[in-house]
Write a protein that holds these residues in place. Structure first.
Motif, short mmCIF file in Angstrom:
data_model
loop_
_atom_site.label_atom_id
_atom_site.label_comp_id
_atom_site.label_asym_id
_atom_site.label_seq_id
_atom_site.Cartn_x
_atom_site.Cartn_y
_atom_site.Cartn_z
N LEU A 1 -15.90 -38.32 7.83
CA LEU A 1 -15.36 -36.98 8.09
C LEU A 1 -14.83 -36.79 9.50
O LEU A 1 -14.09 -35.85 9.76
CB LEU A 1 -16.46 -35.93 7.82
N MET A 2 -15.20 -37.65 10.42
CA MET A 2 -14.92 -37.39 11.84
C MET A 2 -13.44 -37.57 12.19
O MET A 2 -12.72 -38.34 11.57
CB MET A 2 -15.77 -38.30 12.72
N HIS A 3 -13.03 -36.83 13.22
CA HIS A 3 -11.72 -37.00 13.84
C HIS A 3 -11.87 -38.07 14.92
O HIS A 3 -12.83 -38.05 15.70
CB HIS A 3 -11.24 -35.69 14.46
N LYS A 4 -10.93 -38.98 14.98
CA LYS A 4 -11.07 -40.09 15.92
C LYS A 4 -9.71 -40.49 16.47
O LYS A 4 -8.67 -39.95 16.09
CB LYS A 4 -11.72 -41.28 15.22
N GLY A 5 -9.71 -41.48 17.35
CA GLY A 5 -8.48 -41.97 17.93
C GLY A 5 -7.74 -40.90 18.69
O GLY A 5 -8.32 -40.17 19.51
N ALA A 6 -6.46 -40.74 18.39
CA ALA A 6 -5.62 -39.78 19.10
C ALA A 6 -6.02 -38.33 18.81
O ALA A 6 -5.64 -37.42 19.56
CB ALA A 6 -4.15 -39.99 18.71
N ASP A 7 -6.79 -38.11 17.75
CA ASP A 7 -7.21 -36.73 17.42
C ASP A 7 -8.44 -36.30 18.20
O ASP A 7 -8.82 -35.13 18.15
CB ASP A 7 -7.52 -36.63 15.92
N LEU A 8 -9.08 -37.22 18.90
CA LEU A 8 -10.30 -36.89 19.63
C LEU A 8 -9.95 -36.35 21.01
O LEU A 8 -9.30 -37.04 21.81
CB LEU A 8 -11.17 -38.15 19.77
N PRO A 9 -10.36 -35.10 21.33
CA PRO A 9 -10.06 -34.54 22.65
C PRO A 9 -10.94 -35.16 23.73
O PRO A 9 -12.16 -35.02 23.70
CB PRO A 9 -10.35 -33.05 22.47
N LEU A 10 -10.32 -35.85 24.68
CA LEU A 10 -11.04 -36.53 25.76
C LEU A 10 -10.45 -36.14 27.11
O LEU A 10 -9.22 -36.11 27.27
CB LEU A 10 -10.92 -38.05 25.61
N VAL A 11 -11.32 -35.86 28.04
CA VAL A 11 -10.89 -35.59 29.43
C VAL A 11 -11.80 -36.34 30.38
O VAL A 11 -12.98 -36.54 30.10
CB VAL A 11 -10.90 -34.08 29.76
N GLY A 12 -11.24 -36.77 31.52
CA GLY A 12 -12.04 -37.44 32.54
C GLY A 12 -12.73 -36.42 33.43
O GLY A 12 -12.23 -35.30 33.63
N LYS A 13 -13.85 -36.80 33.98
CA LYS A 13 -14.63 -35.85 34.78
C LYS A 13 -13.89 -35.41 36.05
O LYS A 13 -14.11 -34.32 36.56
CB LYS A 13 -15.99 -36.46 35.16
N ASP A 14 -12.99 -36.26 36.56
CA ASP A 14 -12.26 -35.92 37.79
C ASP A 14 -10.92 -35.26 37.51
O ASP A 14 -10.17 -34.93 38.44
CB ASP A 14 -12.05 -37.19 38.63
N MET A 15 -10.58 -35.08 36.23
CA MET A 15 -9.34 -34.39 35.86
C MET A 15 -9.42 -32.94 36.30
O MET A 15 -10.50 -32.33 36.27
CB MET A 15 -9.13 -34.49 34.35
N MET A 16 -8.30 -32.36 36.71
CA MET A 16 -8.30 -30.96 37.08
C MET A 16 -8.42 -30.10 35.81
O MET A 16 -7.94 -30.46 34.74
CB MET A 16 -7.03 -30.60 37.84
N LEU A 17 -9.06 -28.98 35.96
CA LEU A 17 -9.35 -28.11 34.83
C LEU A 17 -8.08 -27.65 34.12
O LEU A 17 -8.05 -27.55 32.89
CB LEU A 17 -10.15 -26.90 35.31
N SER A 18 -7.01 -27.43 34.87
CA SER A 18 -5.75 -26.99 34.25
C SER A 18 -5.23 -28.05 33.28
O SER A 18 -4.74 -27.73 32.19
CB SER A 18 -4.70 -26.71 35.33
N ALA A 19 -5.40 -29.33 33.62
CA ALA A 19 -4.98 -30.42 32.73
C ALA A 19 -5.94 -30.54 31.56
O ALA A 19 -5.55 -30.85 30.42
CB ALA A 19 -4.89 -31.72 33.50
N GLY A 20 -7.23 -30.28 31.83
CA GLY A 20 -8.22 -30.33 30.75
C GLY A 20 -7.97 -29.27 29.70
O GLY A 20 -8.17 -29.52 28.49
#
Length: 337
Positions: free
Chosen positions: A220-239
């Motif tokens: 059932l899970m969404h994976k690959g390109a459908d998984l929302p991922l952000v890096g911890k050092d990314m700026m919040l606006s980009a997140g």
């Protein structure tokens, strides 16, 4: 064709009260039959017979062939289905058809489980004779140890005599309930001894609501390109852009090694901007306790967890790395609820 409108019954009417009293008596009568079974098990002899039957089935190397005539036959069909669906190879053979070729459905290493409350159903005669002739183990479920079936059986599950719930004492009611419970007990003993798990159960129950509940997270899970991922050092606006593009209202926050260290949610954004917008690193706004499961967890378990925690998403992890996401809407669409 128009449906018939049935008015609400007058619960105070004498005929209604009489019917409800019969309902209560039926339940009480059948309950007494089950209580007699429980007492017989506690006394030891019936329990020992059940254990012998389980061992015989386990050691046979074949199938359990369940048979019975009339109402006992209907119960036998259900028992065969329950055994088959819980990992014990089983099928039903109609005793009348057995005399016309279906005896060939019984293999030398099979076990025959025969049901007859009286033990004297004449239609069982040919099956009984066949098992005796070819040395096939015969297990009887009957209330009469001295009956034809009881005497012939290698193992007898002799159920205590019980009053039928039918007011005439004729229609099989309590007796069929007790036979059904005996079959269920055998099936549960066998599945527990072989360690039959929910994942095993899934193989035999792919359809309907039960099949949906036994789906795994991986299905059932969404994976690959459908998984929302952000890096911890990314700026919040980009997140925020990543969150909104994936439309789950949440994003997994990962460190340099790709390990899950937090989650960024709509609630985190509201808290971060409660005094006005100020861009910052994702790590400063994220929640640090993301809810996770592994891909082999059953969908029903995930739904229960979501309900308990009042959340709508969980991340699927492989070790410490996020590999998927399951949203409550996925579970609802699959029919888990």
């Amino acid at each position: 064709m128009m449906s018939v409108t049935v008015p609400a019954p007058d619960m105070a009417a004498p005929e209604t009260r009489a019917a409800v009293e019969r309902l209560a008596r039926t339940l009480e009568t059948e309950q007494r039959g089950l209580e007699a079974m429980r007492e017989a098990v506690a006394d030891g002899a019936l329990a020992a017979s059940f254990m012998r039957a389980v061992l015989a089935i386990e050691r046979s190397g074949g199938s359990v062939v369940v048979t019975g005539m009339g109402k006992s036959g209907h119960v036998a069909g259900k028992i065969a289905a329950t055994l088959a669906s819980t990992g014990t190879h089983s099928h039903f053979v109609h005793p009348a058809e057995a005399s016309h070729g279906d005896l060939g459905m019984i293999a030398p290493n099979d076990v025959v489980l025969a049901l007859s409350w009286s033990g004297e159903a004449p239609e069982l005669a040919n099956i009984i004779t066949y098992t005796r002739r070819f040395g096939i183990t015969l297990i009887a479920i009957t209330s009469k140890p001295d009956s034809a079936l009881g005497r012939a059986a290698d193992i007898g599950l002799f159920l205590p005599a019980a009053e039928e719930a039918c007011p005439n004492g004729l229609a099989p009611t309590t007796s069929t309930t007790m036979q059904m419970v005996a079959g269920d007990a055998l099936a549960v003993m066998l599945l527990e001894r072989k360690g039959f798990s929910a994942r095993d159960f899934r193989r035999y129950h792919p359809g309907g609501k039960l099949g949906a509940q036994l789906l795994s997270v991986a299905q059932l899970m969404h994976k690959g390109a459908d998984l929302p991922l952000v890096g911890k050092d990314m700026m919040l606006s980009a997140g925020i852009v990543e969150m909104t593009s994936k439309r789950f209202g949440i994003a997994a926050v990962v460190d340099e090694a790709g390990n899950l260290i937090g989650a960024l949610t709509d609630g985190d954004l509201r808290r971060a901007f409660q005094h006005g917008f100020a861009d910052m690193k994702v790590e400063q706004a994220m929640g640090k306790r993301p809810q996770t499961v592994t891909a082999d967890v059953m969908a029903a378990e995930v739904l229960a967890r979501m309900n308990d925690l009042r959340i709508t998403c969980v991340f699927v992890v492989d070790g410490h790395k996020p590999v998927g996401l399951v949203h409550i809407h996925d579970l609802l669409r699959a029919g888990v609820a």
